[in-house]
Design an enzyme around this catalytic site. Sequence first.
Site, PDB file in Angstrom:
ATOM      1  N   ASN A  10      46.652 -31.568   1.136  1.00 51.88           N
ATOM      2  CA  ASN A  10      46.056 -31.990   2.580  1.00 51.88           C
ATOM      3  C   ASN A  10      47.239 -32.720   3.519  1.00 51.88           C
ATOM      4  OD1 ASN A  10      44.827 -32.623   4.898  1.00 51.88           O
ATOM      5  ND2 ASN A  10      43.238 -34.015   3.958  1.00 51.88           N
ATOM      6  N   TRP A  11      47.969 -31.901   4.377  1.00 48.35           N
ATOM      7  CA  TRP A  11      48.971 -32.601   4.915  1.00 48.35           C
ATOM      8  C   TRP A  11      48.530 -33.481   6.165  1.00 48.35           C
ATOM      9  CZ3 TRP A  11      53.799 -28.764   5.571  1.00 48.35           C
ATOM     10  CH2 TRP A  11      54.310 -28.918   4.040  1.00 48.35           C
ATOM     11  N   LYS A  12      47.242 -33.541   6.703  1.00 49.87           N
ATOM     12  CA  LYS A  12      46.507 -34.351   7.786  1.00 49.87           C
ATOM     13  C   LYS A  12      47.734 -33.990   8.834  1.00 49.87           C
ATOM     14  CE  LYS A  12      45.033 -37.422   4.142  1.00 49.87           C
ATOM     15  NZ  LYS A  12      44.435 -38.657   3.955  1.00 49.87           N
ATOM     16  N   HIS A  96      35.977 -33.623   4.990  1.00 52.12           N
ATOM     17  CA  HIS A  96      36.767 -34.464   4.675  1.00 52.12           C
ATOM     18  C   HIS A  96      36.208 -35.721   5.253  1.00 52.12           C
ATOM     19  CE1 HIS A  96      40.358 -37.185   4.180  1.00 52.12           C
ATOM     20  NE2 HIS A  96      40.647 -36.288   3.203  1.00 52.12           N
ATOM     21  N   GLU A  98      37.662 -38.361   6.548  1.00 52.07           N
ATOM     22  CA  GLU A  98      38.422 -38.501   7.825  1.00 52.07           C
ATOM     23  C   GLU A  98      37.503 -37.720   8.849  1.00 52.07           C
ATOM     24  OE1 GLU A  98      42.295 -37.804   6.774  1.00 52.07           O
ATOM     25  OE2 GLU A  98      42.253 -39.739   5.295  1.00 52.07           O
ATOM     26  N   GLU A 168      36.020 -37.001  -3.509  1.00 54.82           N
ATOM     27  CA  GLU A 168      36.956 -38.027  -2.898  1.00 54.82           C
ATOM     28  C   GLU A 168      36.344 -39.515  -2.845  1.00 54.82           C
ATOM     29  OE1 GLU A 168      40.422 -35.708  -1.227  1.00 54.82           O
ATOM     30  OE2 GLU A 168      39.240 -35.805   0.407  1.00 54.82           O
ATOM     31  N   GLY A 174      44.239 -42.720   0.286  1.00 58.26           N
ATOM     32  CA  GLY A 174      45.215 -43.120   0.846  1.00 58.26           C
ATOM     33  C   GLY A 174      45.482 -44.622   0.509  1.00 58.26           C
ATOM     34  N   SER A 214      44.471 -40.637  -4.095  1.00 51.15           N
ATOM     35  CA  SER A 214      45.886 -41.120  -4.733  1.00 51.15           C
ATOM     36  C   SER A 214      46.315 -40.448  -5.836  1.00 51.15           C
ATOM     37  CB  SER A 214      45.554 -42.814  -4.659  1.00 51.15           C
ATOM     38  OG  SER A 214      45.287 -43.237  -3.469  1.00 51.15           O
ATOM     39  N   GLY A 235      46.668 -35.996  -0.808  1.00 48.18           N
ATOM     40  CA  GLY A 235      47.243 -36.031   0.558  1.00 48.18           C
ATOM     41  C   GLY A 235      48.667 -36.527   0.553  1.00 48.18           C
ATOM     42  N   GLY A 236      48.749 -37.656   0.468  1.00 47.55           N
ATOM     43  CA  GLY A 236      50.275 -38.450   0.429  1.00 47.55           C
ATOM     44  C   GLY A 236      51.268 -37.608  -0.489  1.00 47.55           C
TER      45      GLY A 236
HETATM   46  C1  PEP Z   1      43.061 -36.808   0.854  1.00 51.42           C
HETATM   47  O1  PEP Z   1      43.359 -36.977   2.031  1.00 51.42           O
HETATM   48  O2  PEP Z   1      42.127 -35.900   0.679  1.00 51.42           O
HETATM   49  C2  PEP Z   1      43.420 -37.458  -0.017  1.00 51.42           C
HETATM   50  C3  PEP Z   1      43.144 -37.490  -1.296  1.00 51.42           C
HETATM   51  O3  PEP Z   1      44.584 -38.357   0.174  1.00 51.42           O
HETATM   52  P1  PEP Z   1      45.635 -39.218  -0.729  1.00 51.42           P
HETATM   53  O4  PEP Z   1      45.965 -38.514  -1.822  1.00 51.42           O
HETATM   54  O5  PEP Z   1      46.778 -39.759   0.103  1.00 51.42           O
HETATM   55  O6  PEP Z   1      44.864 -40.484  -1.317  1.00 51.42           O
END
Ligand code: PEP
Length: 255
Positions: A10-12, A96, A98, A168, A174, A214, A235-236
């Site tokens: 997920n590149w957000k 999600h 967010e 999640e 993040g 993470s 994500g990251g």
């Molecule tokens: C996400 O945004 O779904 C996520 C899991 O981010 P990260 O891996 O950066 O915690």
Amino acid sequence: MTRKPFICGNWKLNHGLVETQAVLRAMAAEASTYSSVELAIAPVTPLLAAAAQVLQGSALGLAAQNVHHQDKGAFTGEWACHHLSELNVGYAIVGHSERRQYFGETSAAVGQKVRACLDNNLVPIACIGESLQEREAGQIWDVLKNQMDPITAAVQPDEAHRLVVAYEPVWAIGTGKTASAAQAQEVHAQLRSWLAGAFGEDVAERVRLQYGGSVKPSNALELLSEKDVDGALVGGASLQADTFLGIAAAAFELA
Ligand code: PEP
């Protein structure tokens, strides 16, 4: 029952056009090495068409970060499932944390989006997760059940195997704080038991449950080794080809 591991990035709100093309090219060049793992990336929505061009014929799939549940109408700023299908987007992340936190997406809306995805041949990746405050207050199971119920209510037993649920924990997204493998497994086992209640055990065994929060190459193997952890929403660590592929490699090792 073997469930094909599924790693989705997920590149957000990140890579622009040039980086999107470059990073996707690098990922696509390696994706077929991990053929027993399903892989997809969700770039920013306006770049999906450019991303689809880069990924033509590759083993790396495309996901959207969100979708509207209606097909058409006066919904300025939105897009529908069929717009995604037209671009060869195969998945949509819905609910999600967010989106829930910053855009007021409710659990009922998430159920509607799951329904729309299934009606339009998209795989919904339905996200759920508790905050730290909720976990510490002992509300985790109530919170997760309240998020799961509209998702399972939107799905018929004969199509439920197409659903992907991403657990999640909000406190792990993040933040660099990962749930332990045991914490992830505990939740995933409970999710599968709720799915069995809704759809029967055989169907529940087919539903893929991703963990997100993470995930990186250094912890992926441990998390993915758990019986009910069938993949990751990342994500990251999905923003660069080497770290995303490192997670794919961990899943491949276990598949
Ligand atoms: C996400 O945004 O779904 C996520 C899991 O981010 P990260 O891996 O950066 O915690």
